[in-house]
Design a protein around this motif. Sequence first.
Motif, short mmCIF file in Angstrom:
data_model
loop_
_atom_site.label_atom_id
_atom_site.label_comp_id
_atom_site.label_asym_id
_atom_site.label_seq_id
_atom_site.Cartn_x
_atom_site.Cartn_y
_atom_site.Cartn_z
N GLU A 24 -8.55 -1.10 13.84
CA GLU A 24 -9.26 -1.56 15.05
C GLU A 24 -8.53 -2.75 15.75
OE1 GLU A 24 -13.21 -2.31 13.71
OE2 GLU A 24 -13.54 -0.24 13.14
N HIS A 25 -8.01 -3.49 14.93
CA HIS A 25 -7.34 -4.78 15.40
C HIS A 25 -5.67 -4.76 16.10
CE1 HIS A 25 -10.97 -6.89 14.30
NE2 HIS A 25 -10.80 -6.09 13.33
N GLY A 26 -5.32 -3.34 15.91
CA GLY A 26 -3.93 -3.38 16.41
C GLY A 26 -3.17 -2.13 15.87
N ASP A 27 -1.73 -2.36 16.28
CA ASP A 27 -1.05 -1.17 16.12
C ASP A 27 0.39 -1.47 15.41
OD1 ASP A 27 0.27 -2.13 18.20
OD2 ASP A 27 -0.30 -0.78 19.63
N LEU A 28 0.39 -2.70 15.35
CA LEU A 28 1.76 -3.29 14.48
C LEU A 28 1.37 -4.16 13.54
CD1 LEU A 28 5.22 -3.85 16.13
CD2 LEU A 28 4.09 -5.78 15.26
N GLY A 29 2.21 -4.23 12.25
CA GLY A 29 1.89 -5.47 11.43
C GLY A 29 2.45 -5.09 9.99
N LEU A 30 2.16 -5.90 8.98
CA LEU A 30 2.57 -5.89 7.81
C LEU A 30 1.23 -6.28 6.76
CD1 LEU A 30 3.01 -9.06 7.25
CD2 LEU A 30 5.58 -8.19 8.00
N GLY A 31 1.58 -6.16 5.40
CA GLY A 31 0.72 -6.57 4.50
C GLY A 31 0.91 -5.86 3.21
N THR A 32 0.08 -5.95 2.45
CA THR A 32 0.07 -5.24 1.16
C THR A 32 -1.15 -4.64 0.62
OG1 THR A 32 0.82 -5.64 -1.48
CG2 THR A 32 -0.51 -7.41 -0.31
N PHE A 33 -1.07 -3.71 -0.60
CA PHE A 33 -2.40 -3.06 -0.86
C PHE A 33 -2.85 -3.58 -2.21
CE2 PHE A 33 0.73 -0.41 1.68
CZ PHE A 33 -0.36 0.24 2.58
N GLU A 34 -4.08 -2.96 -2.31
CA GLU A 34 -4.93 -3.81 -3.51
C GLU A 34 -4.02 -3.72 -4.79
OE1 GLU A 34 -9.48 -3.50 -4.77
OE2 GLU A 34 -8.68 -1.62 -4.83
N ASP A 35 -4.28 -4.85 -5.60
CA ASP A 35 -3.33 -5.01 -6.86
C ASP A 35 -2.02 -4.96 -6.38
OD1 ASP A 35 -5.90 -4.74 -8.12
OD2 ASP A 35 -5.47 -2.47 -8.28
N LEU A 36 -1.63 -5.45 -5.32
CA LEU A 36 -0.35 -5.90 -4.86
C LEU A 36 0.35 -4.48 -4.96
CD1 LEU A 36 0.73 -8.47 -4.07
CD2 LEU A 36 1.86 -8.70 -6.12
N ASP A 37 0.05 -3.15 -4.87
CA ASP A 37 0.43 -1.90 -4.86
C ASP A 37 1.39 -1.60 -3.86
OD1 ASP A 37 1.16 0.70 -5.87
OD2 ASP A 37 -0.79 1.47 -5.55
N GLY A 38 2.59 -2.22 -3.45
CA GLY A 38 3.53 -2.03 -2.62
C GLY A 38 3.47 -2.60 -1.34
N GLU A 39 4.41 -2.38 -0.43
CA GLU A 39 4.40 -3.16 1.09
C GLU A 39 3.76 -2.27 1.99
OE1 GLU A 39 5.94 -5.93 0.84
OE2 GLU A 39 6.72 -6.01 -1.15
N MET A 40 2.92 -3.00 2.90
CA MET A 40 2.36 -2.41 4.17
C MET A 40 3.21 -2.41 5.30
SD MET A 40 -1.33 -3.08 6.07
CE MET A 40 -2.41 -2.41 4.68
N VAL A 41 3.55 -1.30 6.17
CA VAL A 41 4.14 -1.51 7.18
C VAL A 41 3.33 -0.66 8.18
CG1 VAL A 41 6.28 -1.11 8.34
CG2 VAL A 41 6.46 -1.04 5.88
N ILE A 42 3.09 -1.27 9.31
CA ILE A 42 2.52 -0.59 10.38
C ILE A 42 2.99 -0.55 11.74
CG2 ILE A 42 0.16 -0.97 11.66
CD1 ILE A 42 -0.86 -3.06 9.62
N VAL A 43 3.51 0.77 12.03
CA VAL A 43 4.18 0.84 13.26
C VAL A 43 3.60 1.91 14.23
CG1 VAL A 43 6.46 1.82 14.23
CG2 VAL A 43 6.30 0.84 11.79
N ASP A 44 3.40 1.83 15.21
CA ASP A 44 2.80 2.45 16.38
C ASP A 44 1.35 3.13 15.82
OD1 ASP A 44 4.83 2.33 18.18
OD2 ASP A 44 6.02 3.76 17.18
N GLY A 45 0.46 2.27 15.27
CA GLY A 45 -0.62 2.49 14.92
C GLY A 45 -0.70 3.41 13.27
N HIS A 46 0.37 3.82 12.97
CA HIS A 46 0.53 4.42 11.83
C HIS A 46 0.66 3.29 10.55
CE1 HIS A 46 0.81 8.44 13.29
NE2 HIS A 46 1.50 7.93 14.45
N PHE A 47 -0.19 3.54 9.07
CA PHE A 47 0.16 2.59 8.08
C PHE A 47 0.81 3.14 7.13
CE2 PHE A 47 -3.19 -0.63 9.34
CZ PHE A 47 -3.52 -0.11 10.33
N PHE A 48 1.92 2.66 6.67
CA PHE A 48 2.70 3.21 5.62
C PHE A 48 2.57 2.43 4.35
CE2 PHE A 48 4.61 4.67 9.59
CZ PHE A 48 4.33 6.14 9.28
N GLN A 49 2.94 2.94 3.15
CA GLN A 49 2.88 2.24 1.97
C GLN A 49 3.99 2.58 1.17
OE1 GLN A 49 0.12 3.64 -1.06
NE2 GLN A 49 0.15 1.76 -2.22
#
Length: 277
Positions: free
Chosen positions: A71-96
């Motif tokens: 709800e807050h955007g379409d581009l970004g980054l982060g990680t997942f619960e238990d540090l399970d990989g890298e988050m990449v947010i491109v054009d509203g798609h969230f990849f792990q």
Amino acid sequence: MPELKCVLSSGLWAVLQEDSQRTRQPVGHIVSTALAAHFDVAHHTIYQVSTSTALVEGIYQGAVRVGGLREHGDLGLGTFEDLDGEMVIVDGHFFQIRCDGSVREVDDAVLSPFAVITRFAPEPAVTLDQCPDVGHLTSRFDTLRHSDNVFFALRVDGQFDYVHTRAMCRTEEGVPLVQAAAVQPEFEFHDIKGTLVGFWTPEYAKTLNVPGYHLHFVSDDRTRGGHLLQCRGSNLRLQIQRDGDYHIALPETEDFLKADLRRDPAADLAQAEGEKK
Ligand code: ZN
């Protein structure tokens, strides 16, 4: 991006001109910001969950779902619960990107302990002809930033000769980030088309977000990616957006509420996020 043409009263035009000169913002920016406020659309706002200090201290419990971040955007980054990989947010798609190198698009129910996202409406793109290393890329972005005291969202598209990434492995709660980062697998890709997304964060905000440049990569075919350590390429397309609003949602997880977050995380962040020396 679409362009708007409209008729204004000369009085309103004069006020706009005056504001543009005073704030040194292009008229288009001011109109766009005013329209966004009118329609209550978050504009040039970074939305972040949790803080870099919490991550450094091993606070990895899921605090927000991908559906909430969306709800807050379409581009970004982060990680997942238990540090399970890298988050990449491109054009509203969230990849792990997991530590076995696999990439998958995640659904709205997946949890994250730390993420940064914005609605990306950048300035006109510029081309970086030659990019022999990541230092050249960040130097070019330095010339586009115009300030060290606000946040910036970044995107780079193109054909890379070389990309070097890493991906965090699932880690037990409470294990400090530096310790977790010491054993993370790294990946090297050659002749790969893809996108870098990320942020530049002011030094003064280092307890909240990773200071300086922080970029994540995903390939065009969505099969490779990770937290960027190094890259090389030519004719790269750079886009930047100044983010003057910074919104942090603090986790209500037990681990966050009870954590000791008084320590300066700068040294640990530099060690955990950069290339291994
Ligand atoms: Zn990262």
